[in-house]
Write a protein that holds these residues in place. Structure first.
Motif, PDB file in Angstrom:
ATOM      1  N   SER A  19     -24.042   3.016  16.203  1.00 54.15           N
ATOM      2  CA  SER A  19     -23.927   2.651  17.622  1.00 54.15           C
ATOM      3  C   SER A  19     -23.972   1.144  17.798  1.00 54.15           C
ATOM      4  N   PRO A  20     -23.087   0.602  18.635  1.00 54.26           N
ATOM      5  CA  PRO A  20     -23.191  -0.821  18.968  1.00 54.26           C
ATOM      6  C   PRO A  20     -24.283  -1.032  20.006  1.00 54.26           C
ATOM      7  N   ARG A  21     -24.485  -2.273  20.442  1.00 49.14           N
ATOM      8  CA  ARG A  21     -25.427  -2.535  21.531  1.00 49.14           C
ATOM      9  C   ARG A  21     -24.991  -1.748  22.758  1.00 49.14           C
ATOM     10  N   PRO A  22     -25.939  -1.289  23.603  1.00 46.31           N
ATOM     11  CA  PRO A  22     -25.560  -0.484  24.776  1.00 46.31           C
ATOM     12  C   PRO A  22     -24.571  -1.205  25.682  1.00 46.31           C
ATOM     13  N   GLU A  23     -24.694  -2.540  25.802  1.00 46.16           N
ATOM     14  CA  GLU A  23     -23.773  -3.297  26.661  1.00 46.16           C
ATOM     15  C   GLU A  23     -22.337  -3.168  26.142  1.00 46.16           C
ATOM     16  N   VAL A  24     -22.196  -3.118  24.828  1.00 48.18           N
ATOM     17  CA  VAL A  24     -20.859  -3.033  24.233  1.00 48.18           C
ATOM     18  C   VAL A  24     -20.307  -1.614  24.391  1.00 48.18           C
ATOM     19  N   GLU A  25     -21.182  -0.623  24.233  1.00 48.42           N
ATOM     20  CA  GLU A  25     -20.754   0.774  24.347  1.00 48.42           C
ATOM     21  C   GLU A  25     -20.139   1.042  25.731  1.00 48.42           C
ATOM     22  N   SER A  26     -20.700   0.431  26.773  1.00 47.72           N
ATOM     23  CA  SER A  26     -20.201   0.730  28.122  1.00 47.72           C
ATOM     24  C   SER A  26     -19.084  -0.225  28.564  1.00 47.72           C
ATOM     25  N   LEU A  27     -18.657  -1.113  27.659  1.00 47.98           N
ATOM     26  CA  LEU A  27     -17.647  -2.117  28.021  1.00 47.98           C
ATOM     27  C   LEU A  27     -16.240  -1.541  27.902  1.00 47.98           C
ATOM     28  N   HIS A  28     -15.370  -1.922  28.844  1.00 49.94           N
ATOM     29  CA  HIS A  28     -13.946  -1.575  28.704  1.00 49.94           C
ATOM     30  C   HIS A  28     -13.253  -2.802  28.148  1.00 49.94           C
ATOM     31  N   ALA A  29     -12.463  -2.617  27.098  1.00 48.93           N
ATOM     32  CA  ALA A  29     -11.785  -3.764  26.487  1.00 48.93           C
ATOM     33  C   ALA A  29     -10.893  -4.437  27.528  1.00 48.93           C
ATOM     34  N   TYR A  30     -10.855  -5.757  27.486  1.00 49.48           N
ATOM     35  CA  TYR A  30      -9.985  -6.522  28.391  1.00 49.48           C
ATOM     36  C   TYR A  30      -8.542  -6.170  28.056  1.00 49.48           C
ATOM     37  N   SER A  31      -7.738  -5.823  29.092  1.00 53.96           N
ATOM     38  CA  SER A  31      -6.382  -5.377  28.781  1.00 53.96           C
ATOM     39  C   SER A  31      -5.481  -6.559  28.435  1.00 53.96           C
ATOM     40  N   ALA A  32      -5.055  -6.581  27.206  1.00 52.04           N
ATOM     41  CA  ALA A  32      -4.235  -7.674  26.682  1.00 52.04           C
ATOM     42  C   ALA A  32      -2.779  -7.455  27.097  1.00 52.04           C
ATOM     43  N   PRO A  33      -1.946  -8.495  26.988  1.00 54.54           N
ATOM     44  CA  PRO A  33      -0.536  -8.323  27.325  1.00 54.54           C
ATOM     45  C   PRO A  33       0.093  -7.138  26.594  1.00 54.54           C
ATOM     46  N   LEU A  34       1.020  -6.486  27.278  1.00 53.34           N
ATOM     47  CA  LEU A  34       1.720  -5.361  26.665  1.00 53.34           C
ATOM     48  C   LEU A  34       2.620  -5.873  25.549  1.00 53.34           C
ATOM     49  N   GLU A  35       3.018  -4.960  24.702  1.00 56.05           N
ATOM     50  CA  GLU A  35       3.963  -5.319  23.634  1.00 56.05           C
ATOM     51  C   GLU A  35       5.373  -5.393  24.224  1.00 56.05           C
ATOM     52  N   GLY A  36       6.300  -5.863  23.420  1.00 53.19           N
ATOM     53  CA  GLY A  36       7.723  -5.822  23.780  1.00 53.19           C
ATOM     54  C   GLY A  36       8.105  -6.739  24.919  1.00 53.19           C
ATOM     55  N   ARG A  37       7.455  -7.893  25.043  1.00 52.88           N
ATOM     56  CA  ARG A  37       7.748  -8.800  26.162  1.00 52.88           C
ATOM     57  C   ARG A  37       8.814  -9.834  25.811  1.00 52.88           C
ATOM     58  N   ARG A  38       9.113  -9.956  24.516  1.00 49.12           N
ATOM     59  CA  ARG A  38       9.877 -11.134  24.061  1.00 49.12           C
ATOM     60  C   ARG A  38      11.277 -11.278  24.644  1.00 49.12           C
ATOM     61  N   GLN A  39      12.002 -10.185  24.822  1.00 48.31           N
ATOM     62  CA  GLN A  39      13.393 -10.291  25.303  1.00 48.31           C
ATOM     63  C   GLN A  39      13.471 -10.349  26.830  1.00 48.31           C
ATOM     64  N   MET A  40      12.343 -10.268  27.497  1.00 48.05           N
ATOM     65  CA  MET A  40      12.343 -10.151  28.951  1.00 48.05           C
ATOM     66  C   MET A  40      12.122 -11.525  29.609  1.00 48.05           C
TER      67      MET A  40
END
Ligand SMILES: Cc1ncc(COP(=O)(O)O)c(C=O)c1O
Length: 373
Positions: A19-40
């Protein structure tokens, strides 16, 4: 074997890894840029839309192979940042980070303890909150005010009396563009010496509201400014950002990073970018011109929008924002839907690029929303 695997699958996930620290367990990962952006046409992350100075590309191409094999060296980079700013700062007042994201993470790591408070505004840049949560901090997020999303100055001033550990101000604010005069920030910092007041100036080039020309960090050591080469100089993919403040504060924040967190390519690119400010200034001027053109089209067409500072604006489509977002994507244009964001749910954040790029966006948007010419 099969029976064993089935038994294994039935175990609850908690039993399969420590188990990680409780603060980490309840964390939602920051949503990073989507894939496939290069041609747009990428109007979704407020990046530079044309790329860095050719001098940056040249410098990167000239890196000899043996430089890849050795650990990065940072000699002279802080001095180059100071020279680029043209302000009476000392090199030890500059901290170097693997992007401002890493600087923000380090600030919380160094200064934010469990049970303490982050005071900030809402809606604002999405990475402050997870950083506070991973430290187990409480978050007091004060909404922008009125139709124009004005900075909630009185409420922030009052909340500072509760001595929060950190105050995060994004100026101009991403995504509302809200501007706060640097003089007001100096007053807030002076009134709250126990609070580290962090001013995220990633988009200041588009407003000219920087605190740096006014800040006296020996008088206000609780003030810290964030700057990056991502949005204007076009180095987002290489990751390099700076903290600027009192040398002792910069030093404490730098203590929680690894010794080689910034790679050699980013260092080389940063030197070249800092030496070619004219390229950045020209790009910024072009964006400001395109922003004015875009605002005029929206105003003339009666489209609800909000624009203040930054290389971005908010637009409220008539149609379902998710469908408009999707239709733009099908036309090869990416924007960022502000779904679920307080006060601006239903809007799209559109980054501003060159005039030609905004003309392309506007043609597609008008077609999708059936706006007559
Ligand atoms: C307000 C703000 N701060 C920080 C960052 C992160 O900057 P960097 O790319 O230097 O990590 C962003 C990127 O979108 C941003 O909008």
């Amino acid at each position: 074997m099969t029976a064993d695997r089935n038994a294994h699958d039935r175990l609850s996930p908690e039993l399969l890894f420590p188990s990680p620290r409780p603060e980490v367990e309840s964390l939602h990962a920051y949503s990073a840029p989507l894939e496939g952006r290069r041609q747009m046409l990428r109007l979704d992350f407020n990046e530079n839309t044309i790329g860095p100075s050719p001098k940056v590309v040249e410098a990167l191409r000239a890196i000899p192979a043996d430089h890849i094999a050795i650990y990065p060296e940072y000699d002279g980079l802080k001095e180059a940042v100071v020279a680029n700013l043209g302000l009476p700062l000392q090199p030890d007042q500059v901290g170097l980070f693997n992007g401002v994201d890493a600087a923000i993470h380090a600030i919380f790591h160094a200064y934010g303890d469990r049970g303490e408070t982050l005071l900030t505004t809402t809606p604002t840049f999405g990475y402050y909150t997870p950083c506070a949560q991973m430290q187990g901090m409480a978050i007091e997020a004060i909404p922008y005010e009125g139709e124009g999303f004005a900075f909630p100055l009185e409420r922030i001033r009052n909340a500072l009396q509760g001595a929060p550990r950190l105050l995060l101000i994004c100026n101009p604010n991403n995504p509302t563009g809200t501007r706060l005069a640097p003089e007001r920030i100096l007053e807030l910092a002076a009134a709250a010496p126990q609070t580290l007041v962090v001013v995220d100036e990633l988009y200041e080039a588009f407003t000219g509201d920087s605190l740096l020309p006014l800040a006296d960090f020996s008088a206000l050591p609780n003030l810290l400014v964030l700057r990056s080469l991502a949005k204007t100089a076009g180095l987002a993919g290489l990751r390099i950002g700076f903290t600027i403040g009192h040398a002792a504060v910069v030093d404490r924040i730098s203590r929680v990073t690894g010794p080689y967190d910034i790679n050699s390519f980013a260092v080389t690119a940063a030197f070249a970018a800092l030496n070619d400010q004219a390229y950045v200034d020209d790009y910024v001027a072009e964006v400001i011109q395109a922003r004015a053109w875009m605002a005029e089209q929206l105003r003339a067409a009666g489209v609800r929008h909000h624009l203040e500072g930054g290389n971005y604006l908010l637009i409220w489509p008539q149609g379902d924002p998710a469908a408009v977002d999707q239709a733009l994507r099908e036309a090869g244009i990416l924007v960022r839907a502000m779904t679920g964001k307080p006060l601006i749910d239903g809007s799209l954040r559109v980054s501003i690029g060159t005039l030609e790029q905004m003309q392309r966006f506007w043609a597609a948007y008008r077609r999708i929303e059936a706006i007559p010419a």
